[in-house]
Design an enzyme around this catalytic site. Sequence first.
Site, short mmCIF file in Angstrom:
data_model
loop_
_atom_site.label_atom_id
_atom_site.label_comp_id
_atom_site.label_asym_id
_atom_site.label_seq_id
_atom_site.Cartn_x
_atom_site.Cartn_y
_atom_site.Cartn_z
N TYR A 30 0.82 -1.21 0.00
CA TYR A 30 0.00 0.00 0.00
C TYR A 30 0.86 1.26 0.00
CZ TYR A 30 -3.60 -3.30 1.50
OH TYR A 30 -4.45 -4.37 1.57
N LYS A 41 8.05 7.60 -5.09
CA LYS A 41 8.89 6.40 -5.05
C LYS A 41 8.24 5.20 -5.77
CE LYS A 41 10.97 7.66 -0.59
NZ LYS A 41 11.13 7.28 0.84
N ARG A 90 -6.86 1.47 -4.61
CA ARG A 90 -7.89 1.04 -3.65
C ARG A 90 -8.72 2.24 -3.25
NH1 ARG A 90 -7.56 -2.30 2.08
NH2 ARG A 90 -6.41 -0.48 2.83
N GLU A 155 -13.90 -8.71 4.67
CA GLU A 155 -13.41 -8.17 5.94
C GLU A 155 -14.40 -8.30 7.10
OE1 GLU A 155 -10.92 -4.56 5.56
OE2 GLU A 155 -11.77 -4.35 3.54
N ASP A 191 -10.00 -5.72 10.23
CA ASP A 191 -11.42 -5.42 10.30
C ASP A 191 -12.24 -6.65 10.65
OD1 ASP A 191 -12.13 -2.49 9.44
OD2 ASP A 191 -10.50 -3.09 8.12
N ILE A 257 2.89 -3.86 4.49
CA ILE A 257 2.67 -2.46 4.84
C ILE A 257 3.97 -1.67 4.91
CG2 ILE A 257 0.47 -2.79 6.03
CD1 ILE A 257 1.99 -3.01 8.66
N ASP A 305 -5.74 -34.11 -13.66
CA ASP A 305 -7.04 -33.50 -13.85
C ASP A 305 -6.88 -31.99 -14.00
OD1 ASP A 305 -6.41 -32.77 -11.29
OD2 ASP A 305 -8.06 -33.82 -10.33
#
Length: 324
Positions: A30, A41, A90, A155, A191, A257, A305
């Site tokens: 993120y 960056k 997001r 969530e 969450d 993160i 399979d």
Amino acid sequence: MLPKTLIRNISQFAGVRDAAKYVPRRALLYVPASNQKMLDKVPLLQADSVVLELEDGVALTAKADARVRAATALDKLPYHTLACQELGLRVNSVSSGLLEDDIIAVSKAEKLPQAFMIPKVDSPEDLVTIYNIFREHYGDERITNTNTRLVIWIESARALLDMPRILSSTLNLHKQAGFFKLDAVVFGSDDFCADIGATRSSHGTETLFARQKFVTCCKAFQLQAIDSVYIDIKDLDGLRRQSTEGRLWGFTGKQVIHPSQVPIVQEQFLPPKEKIEWAQELVHAYSEHESLGKGAFQFRGQMIDRPLLLQALNIIQLVERVQN
């Protein structure tokens, strides 16, 4: 590299229409769109999927500014030269009441992200709202004439229990209405724990059932399953342990993160050498049987399979994509 005709033939046998466009998401990182220094960056970030963040990583008072910065970044960033495999965006959830404001702002950008990412999808009814908002502000033509993928977050307890209906409804929106194709699903552990009243721990036993049910649902619909965040960024051994656990359970990748977490997660979600060799030999055996016009066949004493062939195809395409 696998020939396109072989990929197409394997995909048809495995019941997958879009396997040739596999996007690796071992590490999903993120980047708060409110932070210009971090946005600058983005071109050098090595995570497989870099996510411009408008949701939890952005304070409410910074949302408006983040939307403008995100829209600007979409147009300025050269997708073809980025170090990542995918640039995602997001937005906020339906339940937040902020989704439409996000879409109004980012739809002003000429370019779409390579993936739209929608958190807290709690029901098929949420999907109707999401679809209508996108249609109103992007229009049918921009939605259908794009390779942009869709990634959603599960969530809550309600969403986990209703996951088969949510995934089926999302896939049907693509097939029947031309909406973005669902490609991956992310488990939002923080969450989820808050929703059920659980306390987070470094070992993650409080989400054991949820993570196993989650990955099972994803794989039932042939979707990538992205595991939860490991919140202690200083505990790299714990991150390595949980990443290995997730891969062994069937997860495709993991949320991160902090950039320091990326190489560890990527390493753990790259299949081991013997698994790569198994996949290459299996696909080669399938190719030989196909050229001879034979049907079902055995490989290393095992009847082959669709799920096994799809697993081999995904491994090979993952390795090819990340090593290019």
